[in-house]
Design an enzyme around this catalytic site. Sequence first.
Site, PDB file in Angstrom:
ATOM      1  N   GLY A   1      -2.881   8.107  -4.061  1.00  0.00           N
ATOM      2  CA  GLY A   1      -2.389   9.409  -4.660  1.00  0.00           C
ATOM      3  C   GLY A   1      -1.279   9.843  -4.035  1.00  0.00           C
ATOM      4  CG  ASP A   2       3.239  10.914  -2.924  1.00  0.00           C
ATOM      5  OD1 ASP A   2       2.837  10.912  -1.737  1.00  0.00           O
ATOM      6  OD2 ASP A   2       4.068  11.642  -3.406  1.00  0.00           O
TER       7      ASP A   2
ATOM      8  CD  GLN B   1       3.263   4.736   2.239  1.00  0.00           C
ATOM      9  OE1 GLN B   1       3.654   5.319   1.781  1.00  0.00           O
ATOM     10  NE2 GLN B   1       2.158   4.805   3.002  1.00  0.00           N
TER      11      GLN B   1
ATOM     12  CE  LYS C   1      -3.964   2.158   0.491  1.00  0.00           C
ATOM     13  NZ  LYS C   1      -3.791   2.830  -0.631  1.00  0.00           N
TER      14      LYS C   1
ATOM     15  CE  LYS D   1       4.630   7.322  -2.292  1.00  0.00           C
ATOM     16  NZ  LYS D   1       3.772   8.107  -1.176  1.00  0.00           N
TER      17      LYS D   1
HETATM   18  P1  NAP Z   1       0.660  17.847  -3.948  1.00  0.00           P
HETATM   19  O1  NAP Z   1      -0.810  18.130  -3.609  1.00  0.00           O
HETATM   20  O2  NAP Z   1       1.049  17.362  -5.190  1.00  0.00           O
HETATM   21  O3  NAP Z   1       1.417  19.187  -3.494  1.00  0.00           O
HETATM   22  C1  NAP Z   1       2.869  19.439  -3.410  1.00  0.00           C
HETATM   23  C2  NAP Z   1       3.247  20.700  -2.891  1.00  0.00           C
HETATM   24  O4  NAP Z   1       4.751  20.644  -2.805  1.00  0.00           O
HETATM   25  C3  NAP Z   1       3.039  21.613  -3.900  1.00  0.00           C
HETATM   26  O5  NAP Z   1       3.039  22.868  -3.292  1.00  0.00           O
HETATM   27  C4  NAP Z   1       4.368  21.604  -4.993  1.00  0.00           C
HETATM   28  O6  NAP Z   1       4.686  22.796  -5.402  1.00  0.00           O
HETATM   29  C5  NAP Z   1       5.416  21.377  -3.698  1.00  0.00           C
HETATM   30  N1  NAP Z   1       6.499  20.650  -4.431  1.00  0.00           N
HETATM   31  C6  NAP Z   1       6.592  19.539  -4.822  1.00  0.00           C
HETATM   32  N2  NAP Z   1       7.726  18.987  -5.462  1.00  0.00           N
HETATM   33  C7  NAP Z   1       8.611  20.173  -5.035  1.00  0.00           C
HETATM   34  C8  NAP Z   1      10.091  20.555  -4.726  1.00  0.00           C
HETATM   35  N3  NAP Z   1      10.826  19.458  -5.640  1.00  0.00           N
HETATM   36  N4  NAP Z   1      10.489  21.609  -4.633  1.00  0.00           N
HETATM   37  C9  NAP Z   1       9.734  22.249  -3.868  1.00  0.00           C
HETATM   38  N5  NAP Z   1       8.088  22.378  -3.830  1.00  0.00           N
HETATM   39  C10 NAP Z   1       7.811  21.193  -4.144  1.00  0.00           C
HETATM   40  O7  NAP Z   1       1.009  16.828  -2.983  1.00  0.00           O
HETATM   41  P2  NAP Z   1       0.995  16.236  -1.493  1.00  0.00           P
HETATM   42  O8  NAP Z   1      -0.099  15.031  -1.669  1.00  0.00           O
HETATM   43  O9  NAP Z   1       0.284  17.310  -0.623  1.00  0.00           O
HETATM   44  O10 NAP Z   1       2.243  15.811  -1.139  1.00  0.00           O
HETATM   45  C11 NAP Z   1       3.172  16.622  -0.171  1.00  0.00           C
HETATM   46  C12 NAP Z   1       4.097  15.551   0.572  1.00  0.00           C
HETATM   47  O11 NAP Z   1       3.398  14.892   1.702  1.00  0.00           O
HETATM   48  C13 NAP Z   1       4.967  14.535  -0.173  1.00  0.00           C
HETATM   49  O12 NAP Z   1       6.170  14.268   0.439  1.00  0.00           O
HETATM   50  C14 NAP Z   1       3.813  13.179  -0.226  1.00  0.00           C
HETATM   51  O13 NAP Z   1       4.789  12.013  -0.283  1.00  0.00           O
HETATM   52  C15 NAP Z   1       3.571  13.411   1.280  1.00  0.00           C
HETATM   53  N6  NAP Z   1       2.423  12.838   1.570  1.00  0.00           N
HETATM   54  C16 NAP Z   1       1.318  12.864   0.775  1.00  0.00           C
HETATM   55  C17 NAP Z   1       0.087  12.140   1.506  1.00  0.00           C
HETATM   56  C18 NAP Z   1      -1.161  12.324   0.844  1.00  0.00           C
HETATM   57  O14 NAP Z   1      -2.010  11.795   1.124  1.00  0.00           O
HETATM   58  N7  NAP Z   1      -1.525  13.086  -0.239  1.00  0.00           N
HETATM   59  C19 NAP Z   1       0.327  11.280   2.335  1.00  0.00           C
HETATM   60  C20 NAP Z   1       1.363  11.020   3.205  1.00  0.00           C
HETATM   61  C21 NAP Z   1       2.577  11.796   2.852  1.00  0.00           C
HETATM   62  P3  NAP Z   1       4.456  22.971  -7.101  1.00  0.00           P
HETATM   63  O15 NAP Z   1       2.908  23.286  -7.280  1.00  0.00           O
HETATM   64  O16 NAP Z   1       5.138  24.114  -7.396  1.00  0.00           O
HETATM   65  O17 NAP Z   1       4.791  21.755  -7.605  1.00  0.00           O
END
Ligand code: NAP
Length: 451
Positions: free
Chosen positions: A169-170, A115, A94, A130
Amino acid sequence: MAVSDHVDLPTFMEGVKKRNPYQPEFVQAVQEVAEDIFDFMADKEQYHAQQILRRIAEPDRVVSFRVCWEDDAGNIRVQRGWRVQNNNAIGPYKGGIRFHPSVTESVLKFLAFEQTFKNALTGLPMGGGKGGSNFNPKGKSVREIMRFCQSFMTELYRHIGADVDVPAGDIGVGGREIGYMFGQYKRITNQFTGVLTGKGLEWGGSLIRTEATGYGAVYFLANMLATKGEDLTGKTAVISGSGNVATHAAEKIVQLGGKVLTLSDSGGFIHDPDGIDQEKIDWVKAHKTVRRGRIEDYVAAYPNATFVAGKTPWGVPCDVALPCATQNELLGEDAKVLVANGCKAVAEGANMPTDLDGVHIFKAAKILYAPGKASNAGGVAVSGLEMSQNSERRSWKEEELQQMLKDIMLGIHQSCLEYGDQGGGYTDYVKGANIAGFKKVADAMLAFGVV
Ligand code: NAP
């Protein structure tokens, strides 16, 4: 030397580096976990003899595939896709799918490894995986994104399944992309199963899945503050990112009486000294997801704010910090600045946003510091609850799910206290999370013998 003889940490890490050349993120993630697990295993021969950490640090499999798609101008484009299935000792693999140009095998291996521990911490039966692609969704039309998602799933479908591997998603993959991938899976297999989570509410999704990671991170932060007799009322918060995790973390901070000062994206950060309230958060959500805009446009809508290009927000003085964008976005020097400015607590919404130097600085300063595998587990926890609802063919009520999310975050916090208590009122949450997650997976692996 028999292979079951103890090796020390440097020798173990030398082996990891040798076997995984050019994979710095993966090596970093293993190092962070191994530092704690070696201490824990010192008097536990069974884990050494069975090479448990060595086995967890070798993914069950890494599937790599070509993804061809046609852009709107009729050009054929070729991307690489992956699914890393790290460990399924306690349940089906997952973990999310990430679409971003920075995606490599190393990044996905680190995420799948992390994860594995995170999913174990939730207490739900989920293994670690992942996946993703170096596809860049920015600037692509909706039709192009749909064609890419369909092509990606046309290859991925044979490796996943509701009892095999359940992606979510991510970064770069939200409800829209999950919809296109689920539609293609259903079309190919003619089966409506809970093969993906993060689905729409009309077609098997769960209430509060969208909010769960950000909300959960703030619940975890509140749990940490409570150990010091404090709460979020009146606290200033610096948050990075402006995607799913960042905006929902901001929302929960505001709901619990805190003041959010910053948000960011890959172009830089905005600082709003008036505070980013619910109305402004709604503006950011709409701007980033519906309009696909940049965070710098915030200052045109809210002129008291400033935009700082090309920088992260860690220099803005705050009580609490939540890195919610991406890996290695908070470096050692940023950690020093946060500590010097009196930051009391850091809860990671992103995965491995703090580099190893930063982790060591937070630990040395003995501030409240939660690693992502503990504090951002709320998302995958509600994904696990989505799987349960799909199996039952039912949808649970919002209040039930909100309570389950709070309970799961509290349970993870308690596991961290149990294994991370260092005496003198200091909890090493990294150590607590690593050991609690490891122990559950390791004990299951012991039961299976050498497989
Ligand atoms: P998201 O909705 O796609 O948002 C990502 C954010 O981070 C955007 O503001 C993006 O800016 C910024 N970003 C991405 N890559 C970057 C980089 N290389 N340098 C600077 N800023 C960057 O993604 P998200 O789901 O919020 O995920 C954010 C983090 O949380 C990730 O590490 C992900 O693995 C983790 N996470 C997510 C979930 C979930 O349920 N979604 C669960 C656990 C952990 P731009 O718009 O400019 O790209």
